[in-house]
Design a protein around this motif. Structure first.
Motif, PDB file in Angstrom:
ATOM      1  N   LYS A   1       0.800  -1.297   0.067  1.00 30.46           N
ATOM      2  CA  LYS A   1      -0.086  -0.036  -0.049  1.00 30.46           C
ATOM      3  C   LYS A   1       0.820   1.391   0.062  1.00 30.46           C
ATOM      4  N   SER A   2       1.846   1.261   0.826  1.00 30.91           N
ATOM      5  CA  SER A   2       2.714   2.501   0.942  1.00 30.91           C
ATOM      6  C   SER A   2       3.521   2.643  -0.208  1.00 30.91           C
ATOM      7  N   THR A   3       3.908   1.550  -0.793  1.00 29.54           N
ATOM      8  CA  THR A   3       4.773   1.646  -1.996  1.00 29.54           C
ATOM      9  C   THR A   3       3.877   1.999  -3.137  1.00 29.54           C
ATOM     10  N   PHE A   4       2.790   1.878  -3.252  1.00 28.08           N
ATOM     11  CA  PHE A   4       1.567   1.926  -4.204  1.00 28.08           C
ATOM     12  C   PHE A   4       1.222   3.538  -4.140  1.00 28.08           C
TER      13      PHE A   4
ATOM     14  N   ALA B   1       3.364  -7.342  -9.701  1.00 32.65           N
ATOM     15  CA  ALA B   1       3.485  -7.980 -11.139  1.00 32.65           C
ATOM     16  C   ALA B   1       4.970  -7.725 -11.873  1.00 32.65           C
ATOM     17  N   ASP B   2       5.906  -8.297 -11.107  1.00 39.17           N
ATOM     18  CA  ASP B   2       7.281  -7.827 -11.737  1.00 39.17           C
ATOM     19  C   ASP B   2       8.102  -9.145 -11.190  1.00 39.17           C
ATOM     20  N   GLY B   3       9.267  -9.047 -11.996  1.00 36.56           N
ATOM     21  CA  GLY B   3      10.454 -10.207 -11.681  1.00 36.56           C
ATOM     22  C   GLY B   3       9.531 -11.437 -11.857  1.00 36.56           C
TER      23      GLY B   3
END
Ligand code: GDP
Length: 327
Positions: free
Chosen positions: A63-66, A198-200
């Motif tokens: 959440k914080s990263t988003f 949705a990465d790596g």
């Protein structure tokens, strides 16, 4: 404290005045409450509305990263963004927003952004009121977007959903193929589901999880206030900034659709009614527990119930009748 001065400054978009105003609505003091109500009434005249976005997700989904990446994208477009949290900081894993300085550090330095740490030690009812009033203050201060963040546990996401125009559920890729124990009620509140990370190495799992949720969402009853294909499930990577523009596009399109079809105003009207009733209920409960007569009556009736002298329901009926007609 000069309420008209604070109101003028908030309306002019002064972030320090906004922070002071929110402190005022968080206060439990009766004189502060009166000032807070006066302030809200004055600021109502600005008639400004932001897009209120509720964002829920369990600790660790990002959440914080988003919010940091998404918020930076929005301020990059010249939009003013406020971030509020519903949960009391005691209910959060990492302390309050900015309690640990790493949360949303870059966004917090942006002149177009305003981030408010969540207050601690307030019960959920109090938090709901404080967040609701803080949202109103941010709107009056001219913010274009108000993000209302909540940890996806307990009742707080219902509060966030009842405060927002759009409700977003943030999820992480599931390990297996099971849906992540997301309660049906929360799924039903969501307007958009975003599967983050949705990465790596996590990308295949994110795509699979997203497809699972898209399937599950299709089974939910379509809401009459929404166009075809809503609620949607999308993948994003908050860290790599992938899919955020698309997510914003979807949010804007849905908000616009609701505006064009009268559902925006209807939802806000229904929410106002909900909060009015909630406030009356809270006030009644507070008044009841504050009254020594009623407390004594409850205590006596409770003893009688515990002794088996009267059934719980009969005792409750008697007490309620007495409260309704004291003499
Ligand atoms: P919160 O508890 O929901 O606020 O989650 P945080 O934003 O603190 O993120 C929890 C962990 O997930 C941190 O280690 C982040 O670096 C990581 N994380 C967040 N977003 C992403 C993402 O898009 N991709 C990956 N791979 N990790 C992420």
């Amino acid at each position: 404290m000069d309420v008209s001065e604070i109101a003028d400054k908030v309306a002019a978009g002064d972030r320090r005045a906004l922070a002071r105003a929110i402190t005022l609505v968080e206060s439990g003091r009766a004189d502060h409450r009166a000032l807070a109500l006066e302030l809200a009434n004055r600021l109502r005249e600005t008639g400004r509305q932001a897009l209120r976005i509720g964002l829920s997700g369990t600790p660790g989904v990002g959440k914080s990263t988003f919010i940091e990446s998404f918020g930076l994208m929005l301020v990059g477009q010249g939009l003013r963004v406020a971030v509020l949290a519903v949960d009391p900081s005691s209910a959060r894993s990492g302390g309050s927003i900015l309690g640990d300085k790493t949360r949303m550090e870059r966004l917090s330095r942006e002149p177009l952004a305003f981030i408010r740490p969540s207050p601690s030690q307030t019960h959920l009812g109090g938090v709901a009121r404080r967040t609701r009033e803080a949202v109103g203050l941010c709107e009056a201060a001219g913010f274009d977007v108000v993000l209302i963040e909540t940890v996806g546990v307990g009742q707080s996401e219902t509060v966030a959903a009842e405060l927002s125009d759009l409700f977003i559920l943030l999820l992480a890729p599931a390990g297996g193929d099971e849906l992540q124990g997301v309660k049906r009620g929360i799924m039903e509140m969501a307007d958009i589901i975003l599967v983050n990370k949705a990465d790596g190495d996590l990308k295949p799992a994110a795509l699979r999880t997203c497809a699972d949720y898209a399937g599950a969402l299709r089974l939910l009853r379509r809401r009459p206030q929404d166009p075809d294909g809503v609620p949607k499930a999308l993948t994003v990577s908050a860290i790599q900034d992938v899919g955020l523009a698309k997510a914003w596009e979807e949010m804007r399109a849905l908000a616009q659709w609701r505006r064009d079809n009268g559902h925006w105003d209807a939802r806000r009207a229904q929410q106002s009614r909900h909060w009015f009733e909630d406030e009356v209920r809270q006030g009644l409960l507070a008044a009841l527990t504050a009254s020594p007569d009623i407390r004594a009556m409850m205590c006596k009736a409770g003893d009688a119930v515990a002794n088996g002298d009267i059934t719980p329901d009969s005792a409750a009926a008697k007490v309620l009748a007495k409260i309704a007609a004291p003499n």
